[in-house]
Design a protein around this motif. Structure first.
Motif, PDB file in Angstrom:
ATOM      1  N   SER A  38       0.843  -1.194   0.000  1.00  0.00           N
ATOM      2  CA  SER A  38       0.000   0.000   0.000  1.00  0.00           C
ATOM      3  C   SER A  38       0.879   1.245   0.000  1.00  0.00           C
ATOM      4  N   ALA A  39       1.980   1.168   0.732  1.00  0.00           N
ATOM      5  CA  ALA A  39       2.861   2.339   0.818  1.00  0.00           C
ATOM      6  C   ALA A  39       3.454   2.684  -0.549  1.00  0.00           C
ATOM      7  N   TYR A  40       3.776   1.655  -1.367  1.00  0.00           N
ATOM      8  CA  TYR A  40       4.287   1.929  -2.717  1.00  0.00           C
ATOM      9  C   TYR A  40       3.262   2.748  -3.489  1.00  0.00           C
ATOM     10  N   CYS A  41       2.002   2.337  -3.364  1.00  0.00           N
ATOM     11  CA  CYS A  41       0.924   3.023  -4.071  1.00  0.00           C
ATOM     12  C   CYS A  41       0.816   4.467  -3.600  1.00  0.00           C
ATOM     13  N   ILE A  42       0.913   4.655  -2.281  1.00  0.00           N
ATOM     14  CA  ILE A  42       0.791   6.011  -1.746  1.00  0.00           C
ATOM     15  C   ILE A  42       1.979   6.854  -2.183  1.00  0.00           C
ATOM     16  N   GLU A  43       3.135   6.210  -2.318  1.00  0.00           N
ATOM     17  CA  GLU A  43       4.306   6.937  -2.804  1.00  0.00           C
ATOM     18  C   GLU A  43       4.050   7.484  -4.206  1.00  0.00           C
ATOM     19  N   SER A  71      -7.830  -1.291  -2.803  1.00  0.00           N
ATOM     20  CA  SER A  71      -7.853  -2.752  -2.928  1.00  0.00           C
ATOM     21  C   SER A  71      -6.668  -3.352  -2.188  1.00  0.00           C
ATOM     22  N   ARG A  72      -5.551  -2.621  -2.105  1.00  0.00           N
ATOM     23  CA  ARG A  72      -4.416  -3.141  -1.340  1.00  0.00           C
ATOM     24  C   ARG A  72      -4.701  -3.078   0.158  1.00  0.00           C
ATOM     25  N   ILE A  73      -5.440  -2.029   0.559  1.00  0.00           N
ATOM     26  CA  ILE A  73      -5.803  -1.942   1.981  1.00  0.00           C
ATOM     27  C   ILE A  73      -6.664  -3.145   2.352  1.00  0.00           C
TER      28      ILE A  73
END
Lengths: 496, 496
Positions: free
Chosen positions: B325-330, B451-453
């Motif tokens: 999820s963090a990659y996505c938020i990045e 969806s990752r969450i």
């Protein structure tokens, strides 16, 4: 007849199976068989798997096996000191410290071995001096105060030194030394010897430690040396290659998804391809190993093409910006499996420029990898970067040249198609904007990746300048760098 | 008059400056002054800064200071063994090994201390037995073969054991034990003693090591114990909170960018906000520390709410999906600074549903953080997840309800505006599709993050089940979990 040659009787049971008749006496035999099976099947199988794994590691990374042999060699040499009587009597019972030093300080890379050896020598010497001093003061101040002075000094010194190991600058350089410092200080200050005997003890101990450390450094540098610096360099180069393959793979997979997934499904190629596409994951996870390698590389003497003050920290910077590109590629990889697909006409329209962009950016990454591998400035890199910027421009032009009216038409075509299919498959229409989402994401992540790759280019250029990489051709540089600046400007202000 | 009260003569030079006339005798004074300044300004300033840093660390993480004090305490206690004569004569010169054991095995967490103590005891015992055996065989086979047998056995054992430290399963559990094994084997097998004396030596050495290890475990568990397991748990919970804040912060920053950047620029709040938004970076970099904590936590005995076989590996799985999820938020964070801005009408249209989605997803993350912190299954989580799915649905509806014709109009409005501005600022029009890119990326990354969450939710639920977290209300569960499944289905097939 069974396999081991005994006769056996079988009785046909009512449900169609057969049961073997055995004499009662074979009960013990049965149990023995089971234990045997357990040993063979359970323990030996596990041991076999373990050995297979070890063999696999030794095969794929022979350096690790070599390290094992080197430790064996160093220990065998040092044990000669311990075993041979003349030498043994020379250094006394303290020869133990030479063996201990070899076991404890011999690490797989030269840098790590240096780090531990230097730390051990400095820590032992400093703590030895301080310990003798405290011991002398305590002994002078009388029997009453001696244990109090010793206890308090020990408590304070151990607490402060242990705490100092949490301070980042100490941790990265003197973590091991601090531990040895506390150890030696304890042993020296508490020992029941008189100060004169302590000096004698300190002399022999330091000489044995010197024997151990010099042997470690000698063996680790002379027999197939494994340099932390070279490993960091090749890791960085390899990661750049992996990023290039991932980027290429992701984009081509997205645009080829529809045509040949079926044919590829059961193919070896696909597996290969998948592992290539997912190479970015290595980049994501390499931070810790990069940092420890850079940390150890600082301790290494000049070797090969690396000078004494080679800027190892710059490799970490390259690694950092590389990881940022990897985050972007990770998100891009997430687009591959989206259920919503963009209208085909739009996809076809953008396929070429997207592929061109991804292949030109991966060319840049591959060139950077070569720059780092060969430690030579590239004359091609400016050309490749400008190629990449042209590809960005072309992708943007392609988006622009796809007129919104045509987009409208193609989208409504798609809607109609979907409506027609409605009667068969009961899917409803997907509205225009929704259909655009994944493709738009892909395109803008691709452009974002390009801009991050440009940061990687800058980081590698800084590294090449600071580390004085050879340049292939000095004359060409100024003009092409102007050109490069111009292209960067073009990308940042596409309408300028 | 100078500051220290001496008279001085100045001469006006031709170029307008003045030069001070000094007697020759003050030359040495001058040099002394400079050295003094160097010491005060250079070394002492550095030392002062170092102390300030140390003080900052001790203040922000008092556990580290406490660890220092604990080591001091343990060493002071063990030195009593060494110092007091009666005890000293009892365990002989081997008391040194107790001190060494304390210095080497006392780690900051209970788990790490256990790991080292158990490894030390097992390694020493095994190698002691094997060493005595090899020593006996070598001694029996005559003076000629003795050194050969000793040398070969030492070389083989040291090589194989050192290599085995590279095998992951050995490395994670017995790395330290393998080193101690080699060390003890060397010392025992090479020693010049006869076998009977060796048994005596082994007995005292193992007893002193037992004193050292039990003291370490005793002190590390009784005085403010720092459990690796609890640290892993609180790190996971804290990271979930950080992700929630980052997600919320990114989305609200994107949509509020235009209005209040000017006012916020010089504000303390903004700094605070920025550090919150960038909390995801901690999640990106926490892999190594999570793994080492989980590794040590396995060695810890049952404590507090953690049973003996608490599933620490599941925390790693939660950490893994969290990092995704963090990659996505990045990537989402990368959208914030895009130069191309979407048409305002579209942005306004999507602002509310986007904010609603980000706040509902961050609610989910915060609830998960509470689940892990309190070790209690949540009754609210299914409701919150379905809320999140409704928000996804609403965002998709909002995209659908923005009719393409209106989009067309609003886009051409923008174009006209841009055309009007053309005369002043010489910017050309940005075509419709281009303008959509960043917003479309934001929206689809937001949906991907959701969806990752959901994967994070599943991982935490698995953890809660395997670790037998208390459930607040058993009855409600089955129906709400059905509801949850339904919602997942809705999200995956939005048109079903």
């Amino acid at each position: 007849m069974t396999s081991n040659g005994n006769l056996e009787w079988r009785v046909n049971m009512g449900d169609g199976t057969t049961e073997i008749l055995r004499p009662e006496a074979s009960f013990m035999k049965n149990i023995m068989m089971r234990i045997k099976n357990f040993i063979w099947g359970g323990l030996l199988l596990k041991a076999w798997k373990f050995l297979e794994k070890a063999w696999g590691i030794a095969n794929s990374e022979p350096k690790k096996a070599v390290h094992g042999l080197k430790v064996g060699l160093a220990l065998t040499i040092v044990s000669i000191f311990y075993y041979m009587r003349p030498l043994y009597e020379g250094v006394g019972g303290n020869a133990m410290w030479a063996i201990m030093t070899v076991v404890v300080t011999f690490e797989s890379t030269v840098g790590a071995t240096f780090y531990k050896c230097v730390n051990r020598v400095i820590g032992t010497s400093l703590a030895g001096c301080l310990g003798i001093g405290v011991h002398w003061i305590a002994a002078e101040s009388g029997d009453k105060f001696e244990p109090i002075i010793l206890g308090i000094s020990l408590f304070l010194l151990a607490s402060v030194t242990t705490f100092s190991r949490f301070i980042p600058s100490v941790k990265s350089r003197f973590d091991y030394g601090a531990m040895i410092f506390v150890l030696t200080f304890c042993l020296v200050s508490i020992s029941g010897y008189r100060v004169e005997k302590l000096f004698e003890l300190a002399r022999t101990r330091i000489s044995t430690i010197a024997i151990g450390t010099s042997l470690c450094i000698f063996v680790s540098m002379l027999f197939c040396p494994i340099w932390a610096g070279s490993q960091l360099q090749s890791l960085t180069a390899r990661n750049l290659d992996k990023l290039a393959h991932s980027l290429d793979g992701c984009v081509s997979e997205y645009f080829e998804n529809d045509d040949d997934t079926e044919e590829m499904k059961n193919n070896e190629d696909e597996k290969n391809n998948n592992s290539k596409v997912e190479g970015y994951k290595c980049v994501l996870n390499s931070k810790a190993s990069e940092e420890s390698m850079a940390n150890f590389a600082r301790w290494e003497p000049a070797h090969g093409r690396f000078g004494f003050r080679h800027p190892w920290k710059k490799y970490l910077e390259v690694g950092g910006v590389m990881r940022k590109s990897a985050y972007c590629i990770e998100a891009l990889h997430g687009c591959l499996n989206s259920e919503i697909q963009a209208p085909n006409s739009l996809k076809l329209h953008l396929a070429e420029p997207c592929k061109a962009l991804s292949s030109s950016s991966s060319e840049v990454l591959k060139e950077l990898s070569i720059v780092i591998k060969k430690m030579k400035k590239s004359t091609k890199i400016d050309f490749l970067v400008s190629n990449m910027n042209v590809a960005v421009q072309e992708l943007q032009n392609a988006i622009k040249s796809f007129p919104s009216t045509q987009m409208e038409v193609s989208l409504s075509e798609q809607e109609e198609e979907a409506n027609n299919e409605d009667h068969k498959a009961a899917t409803t229409t997907i509205p225009p904007l929704m259909k655009l989402l994944p493709l738009a994401t892909l395109v803008s992540l691709l452009i974002e990746t390009t801009s991050r790759i440009e940061h990687v280019v800058n980081a590698v250029e800084t590294l090449a300048n600071v580390a004085n990489y050879d340049s292939e051709d000095e004359k060409k540089k100024p003009s092409s760098s102007d050109n490069h600046d111009h292209n960067v400007a073009m990308r940042v202000f596409p309408e300028a």
